[in-house]
Motif scaffolding. Sequence first.
Motif, PDB file in Angstrom:
ATOM      1  N   LEU A 204       1.256  -1.325   0.337  1.00 10.67           N
ATOM      2  CA  LEU A 204       0.372   0.145  -0.070  1.00 10.67           C
ATOM      3  C   LEU A 204       1.038   0.896  -0.270  1.00 10.67           C
ATOM      4  CD1 LEU A 204      -3.129  -1.403   2.346  1.00 10.67           C
ATOM      5  CD2 LEU A 204      -3.068  -0.435  -0.053  1.00 10.67           C
ATOM      6  N   ALA A 205       1.910   1.309   1.026  1.00 11.51           N
ATOM      7  CA  ALA A 205       3.296   1.892   0.679  1.00 11.51           C
ATOM      8  C   ALA A 205       3.652   2.524  -0.754  1.00 11.51           C
ATOM      9  CB  ALA A 205       4.025   2.046   1.967  1.00 11.51           C
ATOM     10  N   VAL A 206       4.069   1.579  -1.489  1.00  4.07           N
ATOM     11  CA  VAL A 206       4.073   1.695  -2.654  1.00  4.07           C
ATOM     12  C   VAL A 206       3.493   1.997  -3.858  1.00  4.07           C
ATOM     13  CG1 VAL A 206       5.698   0.748  -5.007  1.00  4.07           C
ATOM     14  CG2 VAL A 206       5.871  -0.272  -2.271  1.00  4.07           C
ATOM     15  N   LEU A 207       2.374   2.095  -3.172  1.00  3.82           N
ATOM     16  CA  LEU A 207       1.077   2.689  -4.643  1.00  3.82           C
ATOM     17  C   LEU A 207       0.924   3.997  -4.310  1.00  3.82           C
ATOM     18  CD1 LEU A 207      -0.973   1.714  -6.413  1.00  3.82           C
ATOM     19  CD2 LEU A 207      -2.528   0.671  -4.769  1.00  3.82           C
ATOM     20  N   GLY A 208       1.255   4.046  -3.090  1.00  3.52           N
ATOM     21  CA  GLY A 208       0.459   5.789  -2.827  1.00  3.52           C
ATOM     22  C   GLY A 208       1.410   6.513  -3.470  1.00  3.52           C
ATOM     23  N   VAL A 209       2.695   5.865  -2.780  1.00  2.31           N
ATOM     24  CA  VAL A 209       4.113   6.766  -3.472  1.00  2.31           C
ATOM     25  C   VAL A 209       4.008   6.681  -5.064  1.00  2.31           C
ATOM     26  CG1 VAL A 209       6.481   6.827  -4.044  1.00  2.31           C
ATOM     27  CG2 VAL A 209       5.964   6.158  -1.857  1.00  2.31           C
ATOM     28  N   LEU A 210       3.125   5.969  -5.540  1.00  2.00           N
ATOM     29  CA  LEU A 210       3.194   5.996  -7.494  1.00  2.00           C
ATOM     30  C   LEU A 210       1.543   6.452  -6.894  1.00  2.00           C
ATOM     31  CD1 LEU A 210       3.505   2.108  -7.990  1.00  2.00           C
ATOM     32  CD2 LEU A 210       5.288   4.623  -8.199  1.00  2.00           C
ATOM     33  N   PHE A 211       1.099   6.850  -6.572  1.00  2.00           N
ATOM     34  CA  PHE A 211       0.197   8.299  -6.231  1.00  2.00           C
ATOM     35  C   PHE A 211       0.894   9.513  -6.183  1.00  2.00           C
ATOM     36  CE2 PHE A 211      -3.157   4.460  -7.135  1.00  2.00           C
ATOM     37  CZ  PHE A 211      -4.427   5.053  -8.160  1.00  2.00           C
ATOM     38  N   ASP A 227      -0.304  -3.976  -9.606  1.00  6.48           N
ATOM     39  CA  ASP A 227       0.546  -4.562 -10.438  1.00  6.48           C
ATOM     40  C   ASP A 227       1.796  -3.583 -10.111  1.00  6.48           C
ATOM     41  OD1 ASP A 227      -1.315  -2.667 -11.985  1.00  6.48           O
ATOM     42  OD2 ASP A 227      -1.447  -4.296 -13.178  1.00  6.48           O
ATOM     43  N   GLU A 228       1.487  -1.797 -10.892  1.00  9.33           N
ATOM     44  CA  GLU A 228       2.518  -1.229 -10.942  1.00  9.33           C
ATOM     45  C   GLU A 228       3.321  -1.311  -8.874  1.00  9.33           C
ATOM     46  OE1 GLU A 228      -0.708  -1.095 -12.289  1.00  9.33           O
ATOM     47  OE2 GLU A 228       0.376  -0.816 -14.213  1.00  9.33           O
ATOM     48  N   ALA A 229       2.762  -1.483  -8.254  1.00  8.47           N
ATOM     49  CA  ALA A 229       3.674  -1.790  -7.273  1.00  8.47           C
ATOM     50  C   ALA A 229       4.326  -2.307  -6.735  1.00  8.47           C
ATOM     51  CB  ALA A 229       2.770  -1.363  -6.335  1.00  8.47           C
ATOM     52  N   PHE A 230       4.810  -4.300  -7.305  1.00  5.27           N
ATOM     53  CA  PHE A 230       4.578  -4.662  -6.867  1.00  5.27           C
ATOM     54  C   PHE A 230       5.473  -4.979  -8.121  1.00  5.27           C
ATOM     55  CE2 PHE A 230       0.950  -6.621  -4.969  1.00  5.27           C
ATOM     56  CZ  PHE A 230       1.524  -6.130  -4.091  1.00  5.27           C
ATOM     57  N   ALA A 231       5.558  -4.566  -9.207  1.00  7.96           N
ATOM     58  CA  ALA A 231       6.546  -4.302 -10.254  1.00  7.96           C
ATOM     59  C   ALA A 231       7.695  -3.226  -9.897  1.00  7.96           C
ATOM     60  CB  ALA A 231       5.902  -3.347 -11.530  1.00  7.96           C
ATOM     61  N   ALA A 232       7.332  -2.307  -9.364  1.00  2.43           N
ATOM     62  CA  ALA A 232       8.131  -1.186  -9.234  1.00  2.43           C
ATOM     63  C   ALA A 232       9.319  -1.884  -7.690  1.00  2.43           C
ATOM     64  CB  ALA A 232       7.742   0.073  -8.009  1.00  2.43           C
ATOM     65  N   ILE A 233       8.539  -2.686  -7.099  1.00  2.00           N
ATOM     66  CA  ILE A 233       9.111  -3.816  -6.243  1.00  2.00           C
ATOM     67  C   ILE A 233       9.966  -4.235  -6.726  1.00  2.00           C
ATOM     68  CG2 ILE A 233       8.819  -5.297  -4.275  1.00  2.00           C
ATOM     69  CD1 ILE A 233       6.478  -4.431  -3.187  1.00  2.00           C
ATOM     70  N   GLY A 234       9.826  -5.313  -7.769  1.00  2.00           N
ATOM     71  CA  GLY A 234      10.319  -6.073  -7.986  1.00  2.00           C
ATOM     72  C   GLY A 234      12.097  -5.805  -9.288  1.00  2.00           C
ATOM     73  N   GLN A 236      13.331  -2.919  -8.225  1.00  2.00           N
ATOM     74  CA  GLN A 236      14.434  -3.387  -7.114  1.00  2.00           C
ATOM     75  C   GLN A 236      15.942  -4.282  -6.875  1.00  2.00           C
ATOM     76  OE1 GLN A 236      13.985   0.576  -6.036  1.00  2.00           O
ATOM     77  NE2 GLN A 236      12.537   0.010  -6.526  1.00  2.00           N
ATOM     78  N   PRO A 237      17.363  -3.826  -6.740  1.00  2.00           N
ATOM     79  CA  PRO A 237      17.956  -4.608  -6.436  1.00  2.00           C
ATOM     80  C   PRO A 237      17.209  -6.357  -5.686  1.00  2.00           C
ATOM     81  CG  PRO A 237      19.086  -2.785  -5.889  1.00  2.00           C
ATOM     82  CD  PRO A 237      17.386  -2.656  -5.779  1.00  2.00           C
ATOM     83  N   TYR A 238      17.411  -7.642  -6.046  1.00  2.00           N
ATOM     84  CA  TYR A 238      16.835  -8.790  -5.861  1.00  2.00           C
ATOM     85  C   TYR A 238      15.351  -8.348  -5.524  1.00  2.00           C
ATOM     86  CZ  TYR A 238      21.799  -8.678  -3.661  1.00  2.00           C
ATOM     87  OH  TYR A 238      23.085  -8.959  -3.407  1.00  2.00           O
ATOM     88  N   GLY A 239      15.115  -8.071  -6.428  1.00  2.00           N
ATOM     89  CA  GLY A 239      13.416  -7.447  -6.893  1.00  2.00           C
ATOM     90  C   GLY A 239      12.504  -8.788  -6.383  1.00  2.00           C
ATOM     91  N   SER A 240      13.324  -9.635  -7.338  1.00  2.00           N
ATOM     92  CA  SER A 240      12.566 -11.391  -7.538  1.00  2.00           C
ATOM     93  C   SER A 240      12.402 -11.342  -5.732  1.00  2.00           C
ATOM     94  CB  SER A 240      13.169 -12.324  -8.343  1.00  2.00           C
ATOM     95  OG  SER A 240      13.512 -11.602  -9.125  1.00  2.00           O
ATOM     96  N   VAL A 241      13.485 -11.232  -5.326  1.00  2.00           N
ATOM     97  CA  VAL A 241      13.740 -12.491  -4.061  1.00  2.00           C
ATOM     98  C   VAL A 241      12.388 -11.237  -2.581  1.00  2.00           C
ATOM     99  CG1 VAL A 241      14.768 -12.170  -1.696  1.00  2.00           C
ATOM    100  CG2 VAL A 241      15.701 -12.641  -3.492  1.00  2.00           C
ATOM    101  N   LEU A 242      12.955  -9.977  -3.367  1.00  2.00           N
ATOM    102  CA  LEU A 242      11.557  -9.101  -2.032  1.00  2.00           C
ATOM    103  C   LEU A 242      10.598  -9.213  -2.610  1.00  2.00           C
ATOM    104  CD1 LEU A 242      13.458  -5.472  -2.607  1.00  2.00           C
ATOM    105  CD2 LEU A 242      12.865  -6.835  -0.959  1.00  2.00           C
ATOM    106  N   LEU A 243       9.894  -9.799  -3.653  1.00  2.00           N
ATOM    107  CA  LEU A 243       8.794 -10.169  -4.314  1.00  2.00           C
ATOM    108  C   LEU A 243       8.350 -11.768  -3.638  1.00  2.00           C
ATOM    109  CD1 LEU A 243       8.282  -9.571  -8.037  1.00  2.00           C
ATOM    110  CD2 LEU A 243       7.328  -8.256  -6.714  1.00  2.00           C
ATOM    111  N   ILE A 244       9.290 -12.712  -3.927  1.00  2.00           N
ATOM    112  CA  ILE A 244       8.557 -13.688  -3.315  1.00  2.00           C
ATOM    113  C   ILE A 244       8.046 -13.756  -1.486  1.00  2.00           C
ATOM    114  CG2 ILE A 244       9.313 -15.572  -2.680  1.00  2.00           C
ATOM    115  CD1 ILE A 244      11.308 -16.075  -5.072  1.00  2.00           C
ATOM    116  N   ILE A 245       9.367 -12.669  -0.697  1.00  2.00           N
ATOM    117  CA  ILE A 245       8.982 -12.517   0.366  1.00  2.00           C
ATOM    118  C   ILE A 245       7.375 -11.222   0.255  1.00  2.00           C
ATOM    119  CG2 ILE A 245       9.621 -10.850   2.077  1.00  2.00           C
ATOM    120  CD1 ILE A 245      12.580 -11.872   1.562  1.00  2.00           C
ATOM    121  N   THR A 246       7.505 -10.663  -0.333  1.00  2.00           N
ATOM    122  CA  THR A 246       5.968  -9.768  -0.352  1.00  2.00           C
ATOM    123  C   THR A 246       4.581 -10.765  -0.786  1.00  2.00           C
ATOM    124  OG1 THR A 246       6.795  -7.882  -1.058  1.00  2.00           O
ATOM    125  CG2 THR A 246       4.624  -7.968  -1.260  1.00  2.00           C
TER     126      THR A 246
END
Length: 266
Positions: A204-211, A227-234, A236-246
């Motif tokens: 939600l925080a990432v989505l808020g920043v995007l808005f 979906d854009e928020a998760f893409a932004a997470i992905g 990042q460095p080690y984005g795939s790992v961050l996505l899996i954790i999320t």
Amino acid sequence: MSTTHRSAESSARRVRTSPTMKVVARIGYAATGLLHLVLGWIVIRMGTADSSGEDADQSGALTEIASQPFGRLALAVVAAGLAALVIWRVLTIVRGGPARERLKAAGKAAVHLVLAVLAARYAVGLGEGGQDEEGLTRQVMSYPAGRIAIAAVGAGLLIAGIVHVYIGWTKRFQQDLRASRRPEISRAVRSLGRAGYWAKGAALAVLGVLFGIAAWTADPEEAGGLDEAFAAIGAQPYGSVLLIITGVGLVCYGLFCFAQSRYVRL
């Protein structure tokens, strides 16, 4: 307080405490859990190399459910359960109480109402082809003070994300739960709640920043949805790992919602 007002509060209390209303409210919690389980699984798949382009928002989760055998029937049940939660929240508002609790109930009612409508649309086959977040954001920006409205949405989402992380950190979600007779179950529910609130808060925080960026640059393409928020997470460095954790965190939140359906105080 007028006689009519007291009568409305009394009626709201009676309906809210009825056994039938409690059952449908618990179904609503389970329905919310199902959506987050599917959403979490989609995000986990986004974290793998062969599915990075998959949509990961509420509509993506609903599409996933609808595509399964008896999926539309399941979505009809989900919509009914979420609608029951909306009624439950409205009754909480009507029955009176502290302003903070009533405001909290109003916010949750709005979220559940949106999800209930979405689930109902997908249940009857009307979910595909709707207006996307980018198109809606562009339309809002075309109005006077549209950028202010988008910025306000972004601020609200950012605050909601921070609140979710805070609730997870302080374990305030336990206030609404009954303790299980088995300590190990209570510990598991606490762990699921913390991980789930942290993951959902981050999204939600990432989505808020995007808005917020969209409002600042007047570019609706910067807003998007989850979906854009998760893409932004992905991205990042080690984005795939961050996505899996999320994704695992969202699965934990879904399981926590199922625990809520069993242990929440109604």
